[in-house]
Design an enzyme around this catalytic site. Structure first.
Site, short mmCIF file in Angstrom:
data_model
loop_
_atom_site.label_atom_id
_atom_site.label_comp_id
_atom_site.label_asym_id
_atom_site.label_seq_id
_atom_site.Cartn_x
_atom_site.Cartn_y
_atom_site.Cartn_z
N ASP A 276 -27.41 60.26 -7.97
CA ASP A 276 -28.17 60.81 -6.85
C ASP A 276 -27.45 60.42 -5.55
O ASP A 276 -27.24 59.23 -5.28
CB ASP A 276 -29.59 60.23 -6.86
CG ASP A 276 -30.41 60.70 -5.67
OD1 ASP A 276 -30.59 61.92 -5.53
OD2 ASP A 276 -30.85 59.85 -4.89
N THR B 89 -29.18 66.10 -2.24
CA THR B 89 -28.57 65.08 -1.38
C THR B 89 -27.05 65.02 -1.56
O THR B 89 -26.33 64.74 -0.61
CB THR B 89 -29.18 63.69 -1.70
OG1 THR B 89 -29.13 63.47 -3.11
CG2 THR B 89 -30.62 63.62 -1.25
N THR B 90 -26.58 65.29 -2.78
CA THR B 90 -25.12 65.32 -3.00
C THR B 90 -24.55 66.60 -2.38
O THR B 90 -23.52 66.55 -1.70
CB THR B 90 -24.81 65.28 -4.51
OG1 THR B 90 -25.54 64.20 -5.10
CG2 THR B 90 -23.33 65.08 -4.75
N ASP C 37 -37.43 62.68 -7.52
CA ASP C 37 -36.73 63.91 -7.10
C ASP C 37 -37.47 65.15 -7.59
O ASP C 37 -37.60 66.14 -6.86
CB ASP C 37 -35.29 63.92 -7.65
CG ASP C 37 -34.36 63.07 -6.81
OD1 ASP C 37 -34.85 62.46 -5.85
OD2 ASP C 37 -33.16 63.00 -7.10
#
Length: 534
Positions: free
Chosen positions: A68, A101-102, A402
């Site tokens: 993550d 998020t990546t 998530d």
């Protein structure tokens, strides 16, 4: 006979740009871009279902395994201010959408690469910033146009979206987490009117033992501490009346800087006899209210309960759960409908909550207490996460968070969009076409923005072990033929209609990622000096 050609000194070609970057500004911008891109490249290999995981070792030798983006960057020691901005970018995406998020860091890194090339050609940062904002507005229009509306009553679509989020996690093989996330969110909202979800209404409790398949949704409360067993107190109560106290069931003490001096043995004897009498009186008041389950808040200054009070409560057949954290008080009150009591005199029957059953349940790693069958349940639920070891358990909790955030994104903006790099390629093609309607340097900058977005499908293919150039080229051709939902199916290693493969994500994840990445790049672009404060 022709005259021999004379060699004249070649003149310097005039620069096409009227912007000559000063040496210091150039060094600062280059330093910022290099630092931010280094961070983006570090987590780029974690993108997608076939992305790799990172093992992070803390200074006290604790090990963390995750892919993550926000979790990785939060635990890295970053010193350069621009690198820290990228970590903050991932955190902002985590707060806004909970997923992607990546992706947001990879997009920002690619845009910074485009900025570096544009500035190398002498284009002013302000022109690049304006062009990028134009391109962003067009990109958001394209994303909205290719999205599909979804209803919160359509549980199947919600589960598909949560499953896509979990596909890139360590725990992707466990299918129950997506269903638990959807059911948990639907339990705490009214699907017809909800516009947001308060994730504090969903409590995640971690307990070692079992496998992730044993993770369950509990319509009630779960405490990972055991019931008090002093003097053989009860561990199972039916038709429970639950009280929550914030005062101490132990002998009163003076302030730290005071003393009581007893000079006479008879007085000392009286003081010693008064203590059990006082505690017994308090316990009887609790019993008189009808309470048969007592939750005791953890105390810092002195013991919240002592052996004597636990002995009396056990004899009065009252189940005691001690060391309740202060942060959990609001959640407990919302769930079982009780009120916290700060003084024994105000402990009355109307302050109690009710439940059908309070029982201590054994697990492979100790015992837990479950409170179920709440008659007027508040809009709260508890998820009991299980895992074979601490690393897996922590990752399962992050993955579940998530998935919950993905469902929250769908509550905020009720639209789904295809995954697998399809939206990025479609945006890239349409923004490239839009750049041809513009003139001058702006057109050139907008086109560079569009090309930078191809990093997502390129990286997805690269991480899946496919040939990125041929895959992205084929993907471009499919989209040029009007197949806007064509994306990379990393499991089949081919281009397929990604909507039919159930690879979907909330529109908010994509729009938020593009907006935040562009804003961060524009902000970095406008920095021309770094000064140290006094």
């Amino acid at each position: 006979m022709s005259a021999p050609a004379t060699s004249a000194p070649a003149k310097m070609a005039p620069s096409r740009s009227d912007f000559d970057e000063k040496e210091k500004e150039k060094d600062v911008r280059t330093s910022n871009i290099v630092a931010a891109r280094a961070v983006a490249d570090a987590i780029r290999t974690s993108l997608g279902p076939k992305g790799m995981d990172k093992m992070i070792i803390s200074p006290n030798n604790e090990v963390l395994i995750s892919n993550d983006g926000a979790t990785i960057l939060q635990n890295l020691e970053l010193r350069h201010p621009a690198a820290k901005m990228l970590a903050e970018l991932a955190k902002a995406q985590d707060i806004e959408a909970g997923d992607g998020t990546t992706s947001v860091c990879v997009i920002a890194g690619s845009l910074l690469g485009a900025v570096s090339q544009l500035m190398g050609k002498g284009i002013h940062p302000s022109i690049i910033s304006e062009a990028f904002n134009l391109a962003l507005n067009k990109s958001l229009e394209v994303l909205v146009s290719m999205s599909v509306p979804v209803s919160l009553t359509d549980r199947v679509s919600l589960v598909k979206s949560a499953t896509t989020s979990l596909n890139s996690k360590v725990v992707s093989q466990y299918t129950n987490l997506a269903s638990i996330a959807v059911d948990a969110v639907l339990s705490v909202i009214n699907p017809a009117t909800a516009i947001n979800v308060n994730l504090k209404d969903i409590k995640l409790i971690k307990k070692l033992g079992g496998t992730i398949e044993d993770t369950e949704l509990v319509q009630g409360l779960v405490f990972d501490q055991t019931a008090s067993h002093t003097a053989g107190g009860p561990t199972r109560i039916q038709n429970a009346k639950i009280g929550l106290i914030q005062f101490c069931l132990s002998a009163p003490k003076t302030y730290m800087d005071n003393n009581i001096v007893v000079s006479d043995y008879s007085k000392m004897d009286k003081v010693i006899k008064e203590e059990p009498k006082l505690i017994l009186e308090m316990c009887r008041k609790i019993q008189k209210s009808g309470c048969n389950v007592l939750l005791v808040q953890k105390s810092i200054l002195r013991d919240a309960v002592n052996d004597l009070s636990l002995h009396y409560l056990a004899k009065l057949k009252i189940l005691v759960i001690k060391d309740i954290e202060r942060d959990d008080i609001e959640f407990i009150c919302n769930t079982i409908g009780c009120q916290p009591v700060a003084n024994i005199d105000s402990f009355t029957a109307d302050k109690l909550g009710k439940a059908d059953l309070v029982e201590e349940v054994g697990t492979s790693d100790g015992k837990i207490v479950k409170i179920t069958g709440i008659p007027n349940p508040g809009k709260t639920v508890t998820v009991l996460c299980r895992g074979s070891n601490k690393l897996v358990l922590d990752e399962a909790e992050r993955s579940l968070h998530d998935a919950l955030c993905v469902i929250r994104s769908l509550v905020k903006k009720k639209f789904l969009i295809a995954g697998g790099g399809a939206p990025e390629i479609e945006v890239s093609q349409q923004v490239t076409a839009y750049s041809k309607t513009l003139t001058g340097i702006t057109s050139y900058c907008v086109r560079a923005y569009a090309e930078a977005l191809e990093i997502i499908p390129y990286t997805l293919a690269e991480n899946a072990g496919l040939h990125p150039i041929s895959i992205v080229t084929e993907l471009r051709n499919k989209h040029a033929q009007g197949e806007i939902n064509s994306g990379i199916n990393v499991r089949k290693g081919a281009i397929t209609n990604i909507l039919q493969e159930n690879v979907v994500q909330p529109l908010l994840v994509s729009t938020s990622a593009l907006t935040l990445a562009t804003e961060t790049v524009v902000m970095l672009l406008k920095i021309d000096d770094i000064a140290t404060a006094r």
